[in-house]
Design an enzyme around this catalytic site. Structure first.
Site, PDB file in Angstrom:
ATOM      1  N   ARG A 188       7.936  -5.105   5.117  1.00 52.32           N
ATOM      2  CA  ARG A 188       6.915  -6.137   4.914  1.00 52.32           C
ATOM      3  C   ARG A 188       5.711  -5.569   4.169  1.00 52.32           C
ATOM      4  O   ARG A 188       5.457  -5.887   3.011  1.00 52.32           O
ATOM      5  CB  ARG A 188       6.491  -6.725   6.265  1.00 52.32           C
ATOM      6  CG  ARG A 188       5.709  -8.038   6.153  1.00 52.32           C
ATOM      7  CD  ARG A 188       4.225  -7.875   5.894  1.00 52.32           C
ATOM      8  NE  ARG A 188       3.538  -7.100   6.915  1.00 52.32           N
ATOM      9  CZ  ARG A 188       2.266  -6.745   6.827  1.00 52.32           C
ATOM     10  NH1 ARG A 188       1.546  -7.065   5.756  1.00 52.32           N
ATOM     11  NH2 ARG A 188       1.698  -6.020   7.780  1.00 52.32           N
ATOM     12  N   ASP A 189       4.970  -4.693   4.803  1.00 54.39           N
ATOM     13  CA  ASP A 189       3.748  -4.165   4.207  1.00 54.39           C
ATOM     14  C   ASP A 189       4.045  -3.315   2.981  1.00 54.39           C
ATOM     15  O   ASP A 189       3.245  -3.272   2.036  1.00 54.39           O
ATOM     16  CB  ASP A 189       2.999  -3.332   5.256  1.00 54.39           C
ATOM     17  CG  ASP A 189       1.592  -2.986   4.837  1.00 54.39           C
ATOM     18  OD1 ASP A 189       1.065  -3.624   3.917  1.00 54.39           O
ATOM     19  OD2 ASP A 189       1.009  -2.058   5.423  1.00 54.39           O
TER      20      ASP A 189
ATOM     21  N   HIS B 221      -2.855   2.270  12.289  1.00 56.86           N
ATOM     22  CA  HIS B 221      -2.231   2.014  10.988  1.00 56.86           C
ATOM     23  C   HIS B 221      -3.075   2.718   9.924  1.00 56.86           C
ATOM     24  O   HIS B 221      -4.145   2.234   9.552  1.00 56.86           O
ATOM     25  CB  HIS B 221      -2.207   0.501  10.740  1.00 56.86           C
ATOM     26  CG  HIS B 221      -1.498   0.077   9.494  1.00 56.86           C
ATOM     27  ND1 HIS B 221      -0.376  -0.714   9.511  1.00 56.86           N
ATOM     28  CD2 HIS B 221      -1.749   0.319   8.190  1.00 56.86           C
ATOM     29  CE1 HIS B 221       0.026  -0.947   8.271  1.00 56.86           C
ATOM     30  NE2 HIS B 221      -0.805  -0.326   7.445  1.00 56.86           N
TER      31      HIS B 221
ATOM     32  N   HIS C  57      -3.647   4.891   6.141  1.00 53.03           N
ATOM     33  CA  HIS C  57      -3.248   5.029   4.746  1.00 53.03           C
ATOM     34  C   HIS C  57      -3.599   6.419   4.243  1.00 53.03           C
ATOM     35  O   HIS C  57      -4.466   7.100   4.789  1.00 53.03           O
ATOM     36  CB  HIS C  57      -3.940   3.963   3.887  1.00 53.03           C
ATOM     37  CG  HIS C  57      -3.365   2.596   4.025  1.00 53.03           C
ATOM     38  ND1 HIS C  57      -3.058   1.800   2.949  1.00 53.03           N
ATOM     39  CD2 HIS C  57      -3.018   1.871   5.122  1.00 53.03           C
ATOM     40  CE1 HIS C  57      -2.559   0.656   3.366  1.00 53.03           C
ATOM     41  NE2 HIS C  57      -2.528   0.676   4.685  1.00 53.03           N
TER      42      HIS C  57
ATOM     43  N   CYS D  11      -2.212  -2.378  -0.133  1.00 55.87           N
ATOM     44  CA  CYS D  11      -2.737  -3.688   0.251  1.00 55.87           C
ATOM     45  C   CYS D  11      -3.015  -4.461  -1.030  1.00 55.87           C
ATOM     46  O   CYS D  11      -3.818  -4.010  -1.858  1.00 55.87           O
ATOM     47  CB  CYS D  11      -4.020  -3.556   1.073  1.00 55.87           C
ATOM     48  SG  CYS D  11      -4.741  -5.162   1.517  1.00 55.87           S
TER      49      CYS D  11
ATOM     50  N   ASN E  32       0.965   3.623   2.593  1.00 55.62           N
ATOM     51  CA  ASN E  32       0.910   3.822   4.038  1.00 55.62           C
ATOM     52  C   ASN E  32       1.357   5.229   4.414  1.00 55.62           C
ATOM     53  O   ASN E  32       1.997   5.935   3.623  1.00 55.62           O
ATOM     54  CB  ASN E  32       1.857   2.830   4.725  1.00 55.62           C
ATOM     55  CG  ASN E  32       1.388   1.408   4.616  1.00 55.62           C
ATOM     56  OD1 ASN E  32       0.371   1.036   5.179  1.00 55.62           O
ATOM     57  ND2 ASN E  32       2.133   0.586   3.886  1.00 55.62           N
TER      58      ASN E  32
END
Length: 317
Positions: free
Chosen positions: A24-25, A217, A219, A250, A259
């Protein structure tokens, strides 16, 4: 070396849940559309490595994130492995309707700790976005779904700069008060450092939030993701978001790079003696497979280190 030497540190959890966000991300940030069959195989391969939580897709409007416009089709063709959770992101009640129609059992909503990003990402103030989430969370919980609350810009904002810890705690507790079962603290632009991570988690605990409900979460913009993860684990956090092969960023924050790579995380946790249940070799192979589909090498340091060098003059047909 194919595996690190195991030398545990005191004060760490014995087991960590990896919340895999690559499908997804990771893929939502791709410039080209990845075929649904490739997405389904990617998720299936990830599940085969032992990952038990794999965020599959997002039920956002196709105009917002065209890379995930095939959410329904993906869930139609995706084989479900026993014991694996496949949460999806929903932005609003319409997204929830779509998710429920496809038998989803876990969802996530995506909020912001800062006003500027809330405006840019959701076209709402922070307060208005919370009001939008309220019926989504309420309905989902009534239907028996688990609900994760993502909170972005927890450690810095490209437009507002430093984000006060008290401001993050206020929005975070508001998300949990809506009924979210888990809170994921996002360092969307990767500027956080371990002391900041520790201070925020301690402030949340002081506000009555159990570390069992907190995920992190991170990065890799400034190379701090693993250091920040270790700080969070030392605070008692036991759920860490990561993306296979380091995919993602993002789409609404240009300064957000990839990520934390799941392979890099697993290597560190293996060395610390922390159980993840993930087969690192299989995970590396899966990320190499996906990187080939995307036409570029994986940025994961572990994937690079464990990938054999090709013979000079090798051809790709």
């Amino acid at each position: 070396m194919k595996a690190p030497m195991r030398v545990p540190l005191d004060g760490l959890p014995s087991q960590v849940t990896i919340y895999e966000v690559g499908p997804r991300d990771g893929l939502q940030n791709e410039s080209t559309i990845v075929p649904v069959e490739v997405k389904a195989e990617f998720i299936t391969r990830l599940a085969a490595t032992g990952l038990t939580t794999i965020e599959a897709t997002s039920f956002v409007h196709p105009e917002w994130v065209p890379q995930l416009a095939d959410a329904e089709r993906l869930l139609e063709v995706l084989p479900r492995a026993e014991g694996v959770r496949y949460p999806v992101l929903v932005p609003n009640e319409r997204g929830l309707d779509r998710a429920l129609a496809y038998g989803v059992t876990e969802i996530a909503v995506f909020g912001s700790a800062t006003e500027t990003f809330a405006r840019r990402n959701l076209n709402r103030t922070v307060e208005e976005s919370l009001a939008m989430f309220a019926p989504v969370v309420d309905r989902a919980r009534t239907e028996g779904l688990a609900v994760r609350g993502y909170l972005s810009m927890c450690f810095g904002d490209p437009w507002e700069g430093e984000v006060p810890i008290g401001q993050v705690v206020s929005v975070a507790t508001s998300l949990l008060d809506l009924g979210c079962t888990e809170l994921s603290l996002g360092d969307t632009i990767g500027v956080g450092t371990p002391g900041q991570v520790t201070a925020l988690i301690e402030a949340l605990v002081a506000a009555g939030v159990s570390t069992e409900r907190i995920a992190v979460h991170f990065h890799e913009t400034y190379g701090q993701a693993l250091a920040n993860t270790l700080a969070a684990l030392q605070c008692g956090v036991r759920t860490v978001d990561a993306s296979a092969g380091g995919l993602g960023g993002c789409p609404y924050a240009e300064s957000a790079t990839g990520n934390l790579a799941t392979e890099d995380l697993v290597w560190m946790l293996n060395g610390l003696g922390v159980d993840t249940g993930v087969d690192l070799t299989g995970l590396v192979e899966t990320s190499r497979w996906m990187a080939a589909r995307l036409g570029r090498p994986s940025p994961s340091r572990v994937v690079q280190a464990l990938t054999p060098a090709e013979p000079e003059g090798a051809r790709h047909d």
